[in-house]
Design an enzyme around this catalytic site. Sequence first.
Site, short mmCIF file in Angstrom:
data_model
loop_
_atom_site.label_atom_id
_atom_site.label_comp_id
_atom_site.label_asym_id
_atom_site.label_seq_id
_atom_site.Cartn_x
_atom_site.Cartn_y
_atom_site.Cartn_z
N ASP A 151 33.80 77.07 126.27
CA ASP A 151 34.14 76.12 125.95
C ASP A 151 36.01 76.10 125.50
O ASP A 151 36.31 77.35 125.04
CB ASP A 151 33.74 75.71 124.57
CG ASP A 151 33.54 74.23 124.15
OD1 ASP A 151 32.97 73.42 124.42
OD2 ASP A 151 34.80 73.87 123.67
N CYS A 201 25.10 62.47 128.84
CA CYS A 201 24.25 61.53 128.04
C CYS A 201 25.00 60.24 128.29
O CYS A 201 25.19 59.44 127.09
CB CYS A 201 24.50 61.78 126.49
SG CYS A 201 26.05 62.17 125.88
N LYS A 241 21.96 73.64 125.06
CA LYS A 241 21.43 73.81 126.45
C LYS A 241 21.60 75.62 126.82
O LYS A 241 20.74 76.16 127.41
CB LYS A 241 22.19 72.98 127.14
CG LYS A 241 22.07 71.44 127.12
CD LYS A 241 22.95 70.75 127.97
CE LYS A 241 22.71 69.29 127.51
NZ LYS A 241 23.74 69.10 126.40
N ALA A 282 29.85 74.30 126.91
CA ALA A 282 28.66 74.65 126.38
C ALA A 282 28.44 74.07 124.76
O ALA A 282 27.27 73.96 124.45
CB ALA A 282 28.80 76.09 126.29
N ALA A 283 29.72 74.19 124.15
CA ALA A 283 29.49 73.72 122.73
C ALA A 283 28.66 72.47 122.43
O ALA A 283 28.89 71.48 123.17
CB ALA A 283 30.75 73.73 121.87
N PRO A 284 27.78 72.24 121.37
CA PRO A 284 27.39 73.59 120.39
C PRO A 284 26.37 74.27 120.57
O PRO A 284 26.30 75.27 120.00
CB PRO A 284 27.02 72.45 119.33
CG PRO A 284 26.44 71.19 120.08
CD PRO A 284 27.18 71.22 121.36
#
Length: 566
Positions: free
Chosen positions: A396, A494, A378, A373-375
Site C-alpha cells: 500500500d 466493490c 483480503k 492491500a490496506a486495511p
Amino acid sequence: PRSKEGGVTLLLHCAAFPVRCRARRALRSRSAPRVGRLSSAALSVLGSVARTLVAAASRVSLLLLLSFPKDRIYFLFVFAEPRTLLAAGFPRCGCARAGSSGTMSATCYRDAGRVLHEARSGRGTVRKLVLSDRNLRDKKKVMALASETLRFVKVIDSVFREAGFAPKKERRSRAGAVLFVLAYELLLGKQRIEGGGRLSRRVREAETQLRAALTAVTQKAGVASANDLTDAKKEVVSLPRYARVNLLLTTSADVQRILMAEGVRFLAHPPAQGCSDTAASSEGARASGPASSSNTSHISTTDDGPSSDVESAEITVYWDPDVPDLIVFPPGTELHDHPLVERGHLVLQDKASCLPALCASLQEGDVVVDACAAPGNKTHHAACLLPGGGTIHAVDRDDERCAILRERMKLLGASRVRTHHADFLSPSGSLQRALANCTVVIADPSCSGSGIASREQREQLSQQRLRSLQAFQLRILCAAAALPRVRTIVYSTCSIYRKENEDVVERFLAQYAELGWSLATALPSFPARGLLRETVRCGPEQTATIGFFVARLEKNDVSADAEALA
C-alpha cells in the site's frame, strides 16, 4: 501519562505553579490572604487519589476539583472515567457528564462532520472512513450520526437555503458539514443538541428559523414529514453481519463452542429464503439444543444502527454455504466490541469481500502479492488459505493505511505477511525483489465504491471520475501481467458499474490475450454470475452482500516463460 503513575504526580507539580500564581494575583486584588503553596504531604495524598482513579479507569477525561479552606486553594487534575468518579462518591458535574455513556459531545459532532465532509467529497463511505480512523474515540456514535445525516443531507441543504442560514460556500466546507450534523440532530434526530461550542450555539439560536424552514420545505414538496423527502430511507437493504474465523489463531469448532456458551444458537443448515426470525430461532433450538440462561452474551442487535453491548436475547446464526469458516449473523448484530473480535479470533468481513482470496485457489509455495492491500482483510484471508511454504506481500502506498495494515496483521497473527509501504506501479527495493518471484496477484484497486455507497453519493459521481478510475484499474492489471512468473490475477472491485468491472477485463484481454492471458471461470459453483459468465457479481438482492465484482485471469504459458528466464 494515562497509565503511568508517575505522570499523574508530575502533572500535579507542573500544573500547580502557574495556577497558583494567577490565583494569588486575583486574591491580592480583593485584599485576600496570601495563597500558600501545596505541601509535599498534600501533593502525595492527591497523587495517591489520582493514581487510584487512573488504575480503575478505562478511558480518559479531565476533571478539575477546587477547594477553598481558609487561606489555601487546592487544585487537583484527575484523569479518570466519569462513571468511575461517580462510583467513588464524587458529585455529578458538567465535566463528568460530558463524556458519559449515551450522550453526544462537541467532539462527537465535529468527528461526524469531518466524516460527512470526506464522504461527500468522494474519499470513501462513512463506514470505511470511520473504521480506518484510529483517532476516533466513539466510532459507533460517529458512524450512526454521520450515516443518518448523509441520508438527509439534501433535505437539510434545502432547509438552510430556505432559512438563509448558511451561504453556499460555507455549506460545502468542513465547518458546514458540522452544521449539517447539528441541524440533523436538532431537527430530525434527538430534537436537541448536547454539549457546547460556537457552531452548536449558532444552530440553537436559529432553531425557530430552521424549524419553520423545514415545515416550508415539506409543505412545498407536498409530503407529511422529512422522512418522505429522502429516497435513501428504504434504499439500504438489511444485510446479514458476516464474521470470518481467523484460522491462524483459532478453529471454527472453538469459536462455535464459545458462542454457544454465550447463548448463540447455530442452525444445522442455512434457513430457507424468506424464513422468519421466529422460525429460524425455533429451528436453531432443534439444531443446537438449549443454552444456559445464566450466560451473558457479548452480542447485541439493533434495528437503528450500532448499539452498545447488552445482555442479549437469543441469536441464531449459521455457517455460510459458499465461504468456509464464515458465520452469518442476523442483520444489525453488533460485534465490534466482542472479545473474539478484539482478540482477532473473528474478523468482521462481508461475504463478498471474502471471494477474491477464495477465487485465487492458492497452492503450496505460492508467492502472493496483494497490490492494494490496506486495511488487510483480503490479505489476511489469503494468509489463512495459503498452504505451508508460501509467502504473502501486502502493498500500500499510503503511509497511514500501511501502518494500519501492519498493526492489523500483527493482531491477526499473520506472520507470513510482509508489508511494503510502496507503490505497486513503481516498485523498488524489497518489493521489486518480491515481485520477481510473484505467482499470484490479488488486485482490488481504488474504485467508485458504488456497491456500498448511498444513492446520493452515486449521483454525485461524474463520468470523468469513472474514466479516471477505469484507467487506474487497467494500469494495475497491466503491471501485474508484466511480472515474469505470475500465473493468476484476481481482479475485484466493490463497484456495480460495468465501466469498472467487465469493461476493464475486456480492455485488458484486448491487449494481453495474444500473450497467453485468458478469462477463467471464477468460483464455478457460486450462483451469482456477472455480465461475462466467467465472472462473479454480488449484490444485496442476489447474494445478501454489498455490491461486488470478481474476475480470475490466467496465463497459459507461464511455465515456458519461467524456464526462459531461468
